[in-house]
Design a protein around this motif. Structure first.
Motif, PDB file in Angstrom:
ATOM      1  N   ILE A 128       6.607  14.902   9.150  1.00 39.32           N
ATOM      2  CA  ILE A 128       5.643  13.807   8.961  1.00 39.32           C
ATOM      3  C   ILE A 128       6.044  12.555   9.732  1.00 39.32           C
ATOM      4  O   ILE A 128       5.287  12.089  10.593  1.00 39.32           O
ATOM      5  CB  ILE A 128       5.433  13.517   7.464  1.00 39.32           C
ATOM      6  CG1 ILE A 128       4.759  14.725   6.803  1.00 39.32           C
ATOM      7  CG2 ILE A 128       4.589  12.254   7.257  1.00 39.32           C
ATOM      8  CD1 ILE A 128       4.673  14.644   5.303  1.00 39.32           C
TER       9      ILE A 128
ATOM     10  N   LEU B  60      -1.239  21.985  14.543  1.00 45.37           N
ATOM     11  CA  LEU B  60      -0.617  21.335  13.387  1.00 45.37           C
ATOM     12  C   LEU B  60      -1.285  21.675  12.060  1.00 45.37           C
ATOM     13  O   LEU B  60      -0.621  21.662  11.027  1.00 45.37           O
ATOM     14  CB  LEU B  60      -0.612  19.815  13.588  1.00 45.37           C
ATOM     15  CG  LEU B  60       0.415  19.291  14.590  1.00 45.37           C
ATOM     16  CD1 LEU B  60       0.204  17.804  14.849  1.00 45.37           C
ATOM     17  CD2 LEU B  60       1.832  19.543  14.084  1.00 45.37           C
TER      18      LEU B  60
ATOM     19  N   CYS C 250       0.934  22.655   8.955  1.00 45.85           N
ATOM     20  CA  CYS C 250       1.020  21.858   7.734  1.00 45.85           C
ATOM     21  C   CYS C 250       0.630  22.659   6.501  1.00 45.85           C
ATOM     22  O   CYS C 250       1.240  22.520   5.433  1.00 45.85           O
ATOM     23  CB  CYS C 250       0.123  20.614   7.856  1.00 45.85           C
ATOM     24  SG  CYS C 250       0.816  19.330   8.927  1.00 45.85           S
TER      25      CYS C 250
ATOM     26  N   TYR D 286       1.483  21.576   2.823  1.00 39.11           N
ATOM     27  CA  TYR D 286       0.651  20.371   2.861  1.00 39.11           C
ATOM     28  C   TYR D 286      -0.806  20.802   3.049  1.00 39.11           C
ATOM     29  O   TYR D 286      -1.204  21.858   2.573  1.00 39.11           O
ATOM     30  CB  TYR D 286       1.116  19.441   3.984  1.00 39.11           C
ATOM     31  CG  TYR D 286       2.570  19.037   3.858  1.00 39.11           C
ATOM     32  CD1 TYR D 286       3.037  18.393   2.713  1.00 39.11           C
ATOM     33  CD2 TYR D 286       3.498  19.323   4.875  1.00 39.11           C
ATOM     34  CE1 TYR D 286       4.378  18.029   2.582  1.00 39.11           C
ATOM     35  CE2 TYR D 286       4.838  18.957   4.749  1.00 39.11           C
ATOM     36  CZ  TYR D 286       5.268  18.326   3.597  1.00 39.11           C
ATOM     37  OH  TYR D 286       6.578  17.970   3.480  1.00 39.11           O
TER      38      TYR D 286
ATOM     39  N   THR E 107      -3.319  16.123   5.970  1.00 37.83           N
ATOM     40  CA  THR E 107      -1.999  15.669   6.426  1.00 37.83           C
ATOM     41  C   THR E 107      -1.858  15.868   7.935  1.00 37.83           C
ATOM     42  O   THR E 107      -1.374  14.986   8.648  1.00 37.83           O
ATOM     43  CB  THR E 107      -0.885  16.445   5.704  1.00 37.83           C
ATOM     44  OG1 THR E 107      -1.026  16.288   4.292  1.00 37.83           O
ATOM     45  CG2 THR E 107       0.492  15.949   6.135  1.00 37.83           C
ATOM     46  N   ALA E 108      -2.303  17.032   8.422  1.00 38.96           N
ATOM     47  CA  ALA E 108      -2.227  17.310   9.859  1.00 38.96           C
ATOM     48  C   ALA E 108      -3.070  16.327  10.661  1.00 38.96           C
ATOM     49  O   ALA E 108      -2.654  15.857  11.725  1.00 38.96           O
ATOM     50  CB  ALA E 108      -2.689  18.743  10.134  1.00 38.96           C
TER      51      ALA E 108
ATOM     52  N   ALA F 199       1.154  13.318   1.326  1.00 39.09           N
ATOM     53  CA  ALA F 199       1.632  14.678   1.561  1.00 39.09           C
ATOM     54  C   ALA F 199       2.485  15.180   0.401  1.00 39.09           C
ATOM     55  O   ALA F 199       2.390  16.351   0.002  1.00 39.09           O
ATOM     56  CB  ALA F 199       2.421  14.731   2.872  1.00 39.09           C
TER      57      ALA F 199
ATOM     58  N   LYS G  65       1.769  18.454  -1.857  1.00 40.30           N
ATOM     59  CA  LYS G  65       2.760  19.530  -1.969  1.00 40.30           C
ATOM     60  C   LYS G  65       3.082  19.823  -3.429  1.00 40.30           C
ATOM     61  O   LYS G  65       3.300  20.982  -3.810  1.00 40.30           O
ATOM     62  CB  LYS G  65       4.028  19.157  -1.210  1.00 40.30           C
ATOM     63  CG  LYS G  65       5.047  20.280  -1.148  1.00 40.30           C
ATOM     64  CD  LYS G  65       5.824  20.258   0.142  1.00 40.30           C
ATOM     65  CE  LYS G  65       6.666  21.510   0.275  1.00 40.30           C
ATOM     66  NZ  LYS G  65       7.260  21.642   1.598  1.00 40.30           N
TER      67      LYS G  65
END
Length: 508
Positions: free
Chosen positions: A151, A178, A182, A187, A191-192, A251, A255
């Motif tokens: 990140i 990505l 991710c 994630y 987030t990506a 993120a 998660k």
């Protein structure tokens, strides 16, 4: 029980209209304005400014030459647009086709649309080889426990790319890589998007040397190009840290509870694809390595071309086509995923198909400007009258208030003219002399333009690059907007403080 809990949530996902619907109603509003606002024109002249060792030129409007177009009786002319126009003219219902075919290969709209489709096709081939999934599992096995570092590291690098060479369109292929990475790390696609496209636009908005934004704006404003760098570098560091912290907190939350993500449903595609291809982890071989090596070398080739030779849409699209073609040949020679020569063509077609919707948004968004009469200062348009009216509104106010209104105006105007260089050429010739009258330095006027233009690229549905990135992430704009509006509000508040603070400290 699970169904009963999920049922009430379903309507929320449909409350925000589809992007096409939003643009259609904006077109209708634009058409209404042509009946209410008289058209006006400016005269233009060519200015020159130094950027490094090169002399750049730009055709810009002359603010004091504005005049309302009048008829023989001296009455202001309102050119209300008709519903339909034949012979290639623009009517309300012509906006889709005319938007699609407007511009040139160097930019909006047809050039950007072609760019998006070629990128999608090229990555359709690359992803078909299975090398990206194989590489992901290899990476996950080797970086167990250190995946959180992706990140801050990636956000910093993408933000730097946005600041140094105006990275924007180049983020699209990275998103394609990505997003599955991710998702595999626990994630989500949001987030990506934040660590790639989001970071590039934060870097773009706070850059001290971006040739497509701050350099043009300063040249048009007739102040030393790339001046005020120390202030902007500090600004870039601050906004980049803000973005990293925001993304990190988000993120970690995802998660800990993946179902809390607004993208959880759409990310099922990537979770299923990763699960289906998990066996490739044991099959990672020379073919996969060559594909990833080609992709890495190709990305370096693109960055080199942009930085050293100012490659733009036509060159970059061709570069990615070559990368995809080479990866496809490797896939066939090494029989990756059972690829054949026909598979290369099929994968290119399927990859382009995934981004057709995003490409169409570019043309539709251009249609809004065409309905308003276009963006030429010398043509009789509603846009010119609006620009002049906003300028008059700013004069006479307190300097800090004037600067803040400039920032708000640039943010709103970016919905219509997403191109940073195009917006600079249209608005800065007006904002620079108005800044003098309002007691605002031209450097602050450029700052207001930068922040307004760059940061709103993160949410406006008329941004072709944003829509392409969302298409690559298989995320609809309505879902993204529900998430992004919070971050957008935070960025707007901080930017407002920065602009007002820059006035009070006399930033020059």
């Amino acid at each position: 029980m699970a169904n009963r809990k999920e049922t009430p949530l379903a309507p929320k996902a449909t409350r925000v209209p589809d992007t096409y619907i939003i643009i259609f109603f904006v077109v209708l509003c634009a058409a209404l304005l042509t009946y209410l606002i008289p058209v006006g024109t400016f005269e233009t002249h060519e200015i020159s400014y130094q950027m490094g060792e090169s002399t750049k030129t730009r055709t810009v409007l002359i603010p004091e030459t504005f005049k309302i177009v009048t008829d023989e009786a001296g009455n202001p002319v309102k050119q209300g647009i008709r519903l339909f126009e034949p012979f290639g003219e623009v009517g309300v219902l012509n906006y889709v086709f005319e938007g699609f075919v407007s511009g040139s290969k160097w930019g909006s709209a047809v050039g950007v649309m072609a760019f998006i489709l070629v990128i999608g096709g090229a990555f359709g081939i690359i992803l078909r080889t299975g090398a990206v999934e194989a590489g992901l599992y290899k990476m996950l096995a080797k970086t167990k426990g250190a995946e959180a570092a992706i990140i801050p590291v990636m956000f910093f690098l993408f933000s730097l790319g946005g600041a140094v060479f105006g990275m924007g369109e180049e983020a699209i292929p990275f998103v394609m890589i990505l997003v599955p990475a991710c998702v595999a790390l626990g994630y989500d696609s949001i987030t990506a998007l934040l660590i790639s496209y989001g970071a590039t636009q934060i870097g773009f908005a706070t850059s001290w040397m971006n040739p497509f934004s701050v350099a043009i704006a300063q040249g048009v404003a007739q102040i030393p190009v790339l001046s005020g760098a120390a202030f902007r570098i500090a600004l870039w560091v601050g906004f980049t840290l803000l973005g990293i912290v925001f993304t990190w907190i988000y993120a970690r939350k995802v998660k800990a509870n993946p179902e809390s993500s607004l993208a959880y449903a759409s990310d099922a595609f990537f979770r299923d694809d990763l699960a289906k291809n998990k066996e490739v982890q044991a099959e990672f071989g020379l073919g996969h390595s060559l594909v990833l090596l080609t992709l890495t070398a190709g990305m370096g080739w693109v960055i080199w071309g942009v930085v050293r030779h100012e490659y733009y849409i036509p060159e970059i699209a061709t570069q990615f086509f070559v990368i995809g073609l080479i990866c496809g040949v490797i896939g066939v020679l090494f029989k990756l995923g059972g690829m054949t020569w026909n598979t290369i063509a099929e994968s290119f077609r399927d990859g382009a198909k995934d981004l057709v919707g995003a490409a169409m948004v570019v043309g539709m968004a251009k249609g809004i400007i065409l309905v308003l009469g276009g963006d030429s200062p010398t043509a009789a348009t509603v846009m010119n009258t609006v620009l002049h009216s906003v300028g008059n509104m700013i004069s006479g106010l307190h300097s800090a208030v004037s600067a803040w209104i400039m920032y708000v105006f640039q943010s709103v105007f970016n919905f219509f003219v997403v191109s940073g260089s195009g917006q600079a050429a249209l608005t800065m010739p007006l904002m620079a002399p108005l800044a003098d009258i309002a007691g605002v330095t031209r450097q602050v006027a450029v700052l207001a333009f930068q922040l307004g233009d760059g940061l709103t690229n993160l949410i406006v549905p008329t941004s072709g690059v944003l829509m392409a990135c969302l298409g690559a992430a298989r995320l609809d704009w309505a879902t993204w907007a529900r998430f992004q509006i919070k971050f957008q509000g935070l960025l707007f508040a901080v930017s407002s403080v920065v602009v007002v603070g820059a006035v009070l400290m006399g930033f020059k």
